[in-house]
Scaffold this active site. Structure first.
Site, short mmCIF file in Angstrom:
data_model
loop_
_atom_site.label_atom_id
_atom_site.label_comp_id
_atom_site.label_asym_id
_atom_site.label_seq_id
_atom_site.Cartn_x
_atom_site.Cartn_y
_atom_site.Cartn_z
CG ASP A 36 -4.99 4.58 -0.74
OD1 ASP A 36 -4.72 4.28 -1.92
OD2 ASP A 36 -4.14 5.03 0.05
CG ASP A 63 -2.23 -1.51 7.17
OD1 ASP A 63 -1.83 -2.21 6.21
OD2 ASP A 63 -1.53 -1.28 8.18
CB VAL A 64 -3.98 -4.51 2.25
CG1 VAL A 64 -4.94 -3.64 1.43
CG2 VAL A 64 -2.53 -4.20 1.91
CG ASN A 90 -3.41 -1.18 -7.37
OD1 ASN A 90 -2.52 -1.41 -8.19
ND2 ASN A 90 -3.58 0.02 -6.83
CE1 TYR A 155 6.79 -3.70 -5.98
CE2 TYR A 155 7.78 -4.79 -7.87
CZ TYR A 155 6.79 -3.99 -7.33
OH TYR A 155 5.79 -3.50 -8.14
CE LYS A 159 3.87 -5.95 -6.64
NZ LYS A 159 2.44 -5.60 -6.46
CB THR A 190 4.06 7.58 -11.92
OG1 THR A 190 5.41 7.26 -11.53
CG2 THR A 190 3.30 6.28 -12.23
#
Length: 250
Positions: A36, A63-64, A90, A155, A159, A190
């Site tokens: 993360d 950091d992906v 994820n 987004y 996706k 959440t």
């Protein structure tokens, strides 16, 4: 235990669906690398889990969208733990704006993390899995990778890309004993959603035929299943964890 003695990596693992998946995978017998950007949250989660079960969790900052960091994540995992059996890809961010006024830098940031980041994690995870001849990669998409929604151009595009990227990777990896699948959650309960006013929350719930929002733990269970040998004949699939959201209007 479905994941006994498995080594797993969860990106975006310090909170939300990622955190729930880390916990569920450990409960299923895995040792998990929590990857993360948030070092404070990640270190705290690893400490809490290791107090309960020593050695079950390791935190690795990443950091992906940075390929060097992603490569280091998997080299470190294999060096320390010997293998990488399952990866939940994820990490992601959100953002809303009308397409005609979407700032390019905001669009690019979402694409960099939600699509390019998924590709980079897949690239380096699958390299190790291919060499060892086994493994399961689960990419996190969304209902918005399957249906459109206004104000979500970047987004939804990202996706949707994840869903079809998964199919392509599954075809490439199938001859090497490696499975690649996607989970596509709907709106998950959440703290962020609980801050919505009552009318907005009711409207959001009404979009789900099952009559409620999803729970992070429910997505986690789906991920752990796909990571396990119970899903040994499943690859290239897109598992909708959406309470019927994408099934249509009743």
């Amino acid at each position: 235990m479905r994941l006994r003695n498995k080594i797993a990596v969860v990106t975006g693992g310090a909170s939300g669906i990622g955190e729930a998946t880390v916990v569920d995978m450990i409960n299923e017998g895995a040792r998990v690398v929590i990857a993360d950007m948030d070092e404070q949250l990640g270190e705290a989660l690893a400490l809490k889990l290791n107090e309960r079960q020593e050695g079950c969790a390791i935190f690795q900052p990443v950091d992906v969208s940075d390929e060097t960091q992603v490569e280091t994540l998997f080299e470190t995992t294999v060096s320390r733990l010997g293998t990488v059996d399952a990866v939940f890809n994820n990490a992601g961010i959100g953002g809303m704006a009308a397409a005609e006024s979407y700032p390019l830098e905001d669009w690019q940031r979402i694409i960099d993390i939600n699509l390019t980041g998924v590709f980079l994690v897949a690239k380096h995870a699958l390299g190790h899995m291919k060499r060892q001849g086994s493994g399961s990669l689960i990419n996190c998409a969304s209902i918005l990778g399957n249906v459109g929604q206004s104000m979500t151009a970047a987004y939804s595009a990202a996706k949707g890309g994840v869903v079809n990227l998964t199919r392509t990777l599954a075809l490439e990896m199938a001859p090497h004993g490696v499975r690649v699948n996607t989970v596509s959650p709907a709106y998950i309960d959440t703290p962020l959603l609980r801050d919505l006013d009552e009318a907005t929350l009711k409207a959001l719930i009404a979009l789900h035929p099952i009559g409620r929002l999803g729970r992070s733990e429910e997505v986690a269970k789906a991920v752990s299943f796909l990571a396990s040998d119970d899903a040994s004949f499943i690859t290239g699939a897109n598992l909708l964890v959406d309470g019927g959201f994408t099934a249509g209007k009743s």
